[in-house]
Design a protein around this motif. Structure first.
Motif, PDB file in Angstrom:
ATOM      1  N   GLN A 194      -8.126  -9.465  16.024  1.00  0.00           N
ATOM      2  CA  GLN A 194      -8.659  -9.258  14.794  1.00  0.00           C
ATOM      3  C   GLN A 194      -7.837  -8.182  14.034  1.00  0.00           C
ATOM      4  OE1 GLN A 194     -12.844  -8.638  15.191  1.00  0.00           O
ATOM      5  NE2 GLN A 194     -13.159 -10.693  15.870  1.00  0.00           N
ATOM      6  N   ALA A 195      -7.667  -7.061  14.666  1.00  0.00           N
ATOM      7  CA  ALA A 195      -7.037  -6.113  14.139  1.00  0.00           C
ATOM      8  C   ALA A 195      -5.481  -6.422  13.751  1.00  0.00           C
ATOM      9  CB  ALA A 195      -6.879  -4.853  15.004  1.00  0.00           C
ATOM     10  N   SER A 196      -4.855  -7.097  14.872  1.00  0.00           N
ATOM     11  CA  SER A 196      -3.436  -7.554  14.481  1.00  0.00           C
ATOM     12  C   SER A 196      -3.187  -8.389  13.185  1.00  0.00           C
ATOM     13  CB  SER A 196      -2.811  -8.272  15.791  1.00  0.00           C
ATOM     14  OG  SER A 196      -3.487  -9.447  15.992  1.00  0.00           O
ATOM     15  N   GLN A 197      -4.392  -9.211  12.863  1.00  0.00           N
ATOM     16  CA  GLN A 197      -4.429 -10.211  11.765  1.00  0.00           C
ATOM     17  C   GLN A 197      -4.768  -9.486  10.436  1.00  0.00           C
ATOM     18  OE1 GLN A 197      -7.225 -13.223  13.200  1.00  0.00           O
ATOM     19  NE2 GLN A 197      -5.764 -14.139  14.280  1.00  0.00           N
ATOM     20  N   THR A 198      -5.274  -8.438  10.715  1.00  0.00           N
ATOM     21  CA  THR A 198      -5.536  -7.552   9.517  1.00  0.00           C
ATOM     22  C   THR A 198      -4.331  -6.449   9.058  1.00  0.00           C
ATOM     23  OG1 THR A 198      -7.939  -7.610   9.954  1.00  0.00           O
ATOM     24  CG2 THR A 198      -7.276  -5.876   8.464  1.00  0.00           C
ATOM     25  N   PRO A 199      -4.133  -6.471   8.024  1.00  0.00           N
ATOM     26  CA  PRO A 199      -2.926  -5.441   7.690  1.00  0.00           C
ATOM     27  C   PRO A 199      -3.459  -4.169   7.787  1.00  0.00           C
ATOM     28  CG  PRO A 199      -3.583  -6.806   5.697  1.00  0.00           C
ATOM     29  CD  PRO A 199      -4.608  -7.188   6.682  1.00  0.00           C
ATOM     30  N   SER A 200      -2.346  -3.120   8.252  1.00  0.00           N
ATOM     31  CA  SER A 200      -2.431  -1.715   8.820  1.00  0.00           C
ATOM     32  C   SER A 200      -2.996  -0.939   7.744  1.00  0.00           C
ATOM     33  CB  SER A 200      -1.336  -1.501   9.259  1.00  0.00           C
ATOM     34  OG  SER A 200      -1.411  -0.040   9.623  1.00  0.00           O
ATOM     35  N   GLY A 201      -3.891  -0.309   7.772  1.00  0.00           N
ATOM     36  CA  GLY A 201      -4.612   0.588   6.985  1.00  0.00           C
ATOM     37  C   GLY A 201      -5.443  -0.166   5.828  1.00  0.00           C
ATOM     38  N   SER A 202      -5.984  -1.238   6.250  1.00  0.00           N
ATOM     39  CA  SER A 202      -6.703  -2.054   5.332  1.00  0.00           C
ATOM     40  C   SER A 202      -8.202  -1.410   5.360  1.00  0.00           C
ATOM     41  CB  SER A 202      -6.673  -3.496   5.567  1.00  0.00           C
ATOM     42  OG  SER A 202      -7.234  -3.745   6.754  1.00  0.00           O
ATOM     43  N   VAL A 203      -8.857  -1.702   4.369  1.00  0.00           N
ATOM     44  CA  VAL A 203     -10.224  -1.258   4.207  1.00  0.00           C
ATOM     45  C   VAL A 203     -11.345  -2.393   3.679  1.00  0.00           C
ATOM     46  CG1 VAL A 203      -9.817   1.212   3.832  1.00  0.00           C
ATOM     47  CG2 VAL A 203     -10.185  -0.450   1.932  1.00  0.00           C
ATOM     48  N   SER A 204     -12.491  -2.305   4.074  1.00  0.00           N
ATOM     49  CA  SER A 204     -13.315  -3.539   3.579  1.00  0.00           C
ATOM     50  C   SER A 204     -13.549  -3.632   1.980  1.00  0.00           C
ATOM     51  CB  SER A 204     -14.796  -3.273   4.254  1.00  0.00           C
ATOM     52  OG  SER A 204     -15.206  -1.954   3.861  1.00  0.00           O
ATOM     53  N   LEU A 205     -13.539  -4.986   1.756  1.00  0.00           N
ATOM     54  CA  LEU A 205     -13.787  -5.008   0.267  1.00  0.00           C
ATOM     55  C   LEU A 205     -14.787  -4.234  -0.368  1.00  0.00           C
ATOM     56  CD1 LEU A 205     -12.850  -6.599  -2.171  1.00  0.00           C
ATOM     57  CD2 LEU A 205     -14.188  -8.568  -1.598  1.00  0.00           C
ATOM     58  N   ALA A 206     -14.384  -3.314  -1.537  1.00  0.00           N
ATOM     59  CA  ALA A 206     -15.640  -2.795  -2.182  1.00  0.00           C
ATOM     60  C   ALA A 206     -15.228  -2.925  -3.762  1.00  0.00           C
ATOM     61  CB  ALA A 206     -15.259  -1.246  -2.064  1.00  0.00           C
ATOM     62  N   LEU A 207     -16.424  -3.132  -4.299  1.00  0.00           N
ATOM     63  CA  LEU A 207     -16.406  -3.780  -5.856  1.00  0.00           C
ATOM     64  C   LEU A 207     -17.086  -2.666  -6.712  1.00  0.00           C
ATOM     65  CD1 LEU A 207     -16.119  -5.823  -7.994  1.00  0.00           C
ATOM     66  CD2 LEU A 207     -18.471  -6.801  -6.995  1.00  0.00           C
ATOM     67  N   VAL A 208     -16.457  -2.147  -7.834  1.00  0.00           N
ATOM     68  CA  VAL A 208     -17.315  -1.387  -8.461  1.00  0.00           C
ATOM     69  C   VAL A 208     -17.085  -1.779 -10.291  1.00  0.00           C
ATOM     70  CG1 VAL A 208     -17.003   0.994  -9.603  1.00  0.00           C
ATOM     71  CG2 VAL A 208     -16.452   0.449  -7.198  1.00  0.00           C
ATOM     72  N   LEU A 209     -18.275  -1.698 -10.780  1.00  0.00           N
ATOM     73  CA  LEU A 209     -18.259  -2.165 -12.244  1.00  0.00           C
ATOM     74  C   LEU A 209     -18.516  -0.992 -13.054  1.00  0.00           C
ATOM     75  CD1 LEU A 209     -20.810  -5.254 -11.752  1.00  0.00           C
ATOM     76  CD2 LEU A 209     -18.230  -5.140 -11.597  1.00  0.00           C
ATOM     77  N   ASP A 210     -18.105  -1.007 -14.279  1.00  0.00           N
ATOM     78  CA  ASP A 210     -18.222  -0.019 -15.007  1.00  0.00           C
ATOM     79  C   ASP A 210     -19.419   0.480 -15.521  1.00  0.00           C
ATOM     80  OD1 ASP A 210     -18.128  -2.210 -16.433  1.00  0.00           O
ATOM     81  OD2 ASP A 210     -17.585  -1.483 -18.500  1.00  0.00           O
ATOM     82  N   LYS A 211     -20.419  -0.423 -15.413  1.00  0.00           N
ATOM     83  CA  LYS A 211     -21.988  -0.308 -15.548  1.00  0.00           C
ATOM     84  C   LYS A 211     -22.854  -1.268 -15.001  1.00  0.00           C
ATOM     85  CE  LYS A 211     -21.232  -1.955 -20.381  1.00  0.00           C
ATOM     86  NZ  LYS A 211     -21.644  -1.655 -22.033  1.00  0.00           N
TER      87      LYS A 211
END
Length: 376
Positions: free
Chosen positions: A88-105
């Motif tokens: 799984q790690a080899s299939q994930t780009p190096s240094g990637s992080v989990s998806l995080a979503l931020v809205l302005d409000k």
């Protein structure tokens, strides 16, 4: 006598001899010679003790082998788990992080722009941007792209006809999914105090002269809602309604001649909470044709690119915009909305501009939209 004596002697001798011979015979016949097995028994006993010791040793070794077998099985399981994680790690780009979503409000009004920022997206991948209602039904669906660093900046334009309620902004890319809840209230909000259960919105943002203006929303059952609508010159219209048993209310305003063209505001109050809504009244405008919107042609630009901003608004009105970078460097632009209700403006960037997120603030008739782009 002599003869008798001799016979007696012979008999006695014979008797003694017989008894002696019988005794010897008896002794010989009763005597049994038993072999001495003591040494062999001691040897066998020693061998039995040795065998018992060996059996105990074998039992101990078997127990150790069982433990080793269990340990080997456990190690094999852990190795398999590590191998799967490695795949799984080899299939994930190096240094990637989990998806995080931020809205302005977290709270918006119909016609607003939801500024979306996300990190941890797979680089240069299509991203589905969706708005879902409280039942999970997709209201808005847009497609965009993440940049080469896995970042996404996108402005989602909300429809002016959205009803008040709870919604969800959702991003989907490859097998990644992330969402954030939002609340949609009135057409435009001013001062708000107390509970957020009170909402207000108009049925349109632009009305022809002489139209009925409808304001709807929700509030505590049985409470009073007061509305005051003010024209550009300061003329006012007022009404009071009661929140119905289902928690909703409806109030209607009717303007009188001579009609005033321009921006009007409606202050709606319930239990100390006030919502201020803004509408435009203009002759010959069809419903919804002059809704103010703003969007860029893409979310990510290279330094030196021309950044284009387009949208809609009230015909003949002025649109101003400023673009500010991370170091507070700004560019300005302005234009006039064309006869078809659309406008176009652009910003020229240079190679020395700073890399990072830039914000574009666009204003028309008191309404402001803030767009976010990424300059690389």
């Amino acid at each position: 006598m002599v003869t008798i004596g001799i016979l007696s002697l012979l008999i006695a001798v014979a008797a003694v001899y017989g008894i002696s011979n019988f005794s010897q015979t008896q002794a010989k016949s009763g005597q049994v010679t038993v072999p001495d097995y003591s040494a062999q028994l001691d040897s066998l006993k020693s061998q039995v003790v040795s065998m018992n010791s060996k059996i105990d040793s074998i039992s101990n070794k078997l127990a150790v082998l069982d433990a080793l077998k269990s340990n080997v099985s456990d190690i094999q399981g852990k190795l398999s788990d590590i191998e799967n994680k490695g795949i799984q790690a080899s299939q994930t780009p190096s240094g990637s992080v989990s998806l995080a979503l931020v809205l302005d409000k977290s709270t918006y009004v119909p016609g607003d722009t939801v500024r979306i920022t996300a990190i941890g997206v797979n680089p240069l991948k299509t991203v589905q941007v969706q708005l879902l209602d409280n039942g999970g039904f997709v209201i808005i669906h847009k497609d965009t792209w993440s940049d080469s660093t896995g970042k996404l900046s996108y402005d989602l334009q909300l429809s002016n006809s959205l009803l008040a309620g709870n919604y969800k902004v959702q991003l989907m890319s490859d097998q990644q999914t992330q969402s954030q809840p939002i609340t949609i209230g009135g057409s435009s909000t001013g001062q708000t105090t107390g509970s957020s259960s009170f909402t207000a919105q108009t049925d349109k943002s632009v009305y022809p002269t002489g139209s009925f203006i409808q304001v709807t929303g929700i509030g505590p059952v049985g409470s009073s809602v007061t509305g005051i609508m003010t024209s550009p010159s300061g003329k006012t219209y007022s009404t009071v309604v009661t929140v119905q048993s289902d928690g909703s209310y409806l109030m209607i305003f009717s303007t009188s001649q001579p009609y005033e063209i321009g921006q009007w505001n409606i202050a709606v109050t319930n239990l100390g909470q006030t919502k201020t809504l803004y509408i435009n009244i203009g002759s010959g405008n069809s419903a919804g044709s002059s809704t103010f919107t703003a969007q860029t042609d893409k979310p990510v630009y290279n330094k030196g690119d021309l950044i284009q901003v387009t949208g809609t608004g009230t015909t003949g009105s002025s649109v101003t915009a400023s673009m500010a970078g991370p170091s507070s460097k700004t560019y300005g632009s302005n234009t006039t909305i064309r006869a078809d209700g659309t406008y176009f403006m652009s910003f020229s960037t240079i190679l020395s501009d700073q890399t990072g997120q830039w914000n574009i603030t666009v204003t028309n008739l008191g309404q402001t939209k803030v767009l976010s782009i990424y300059l690389q």
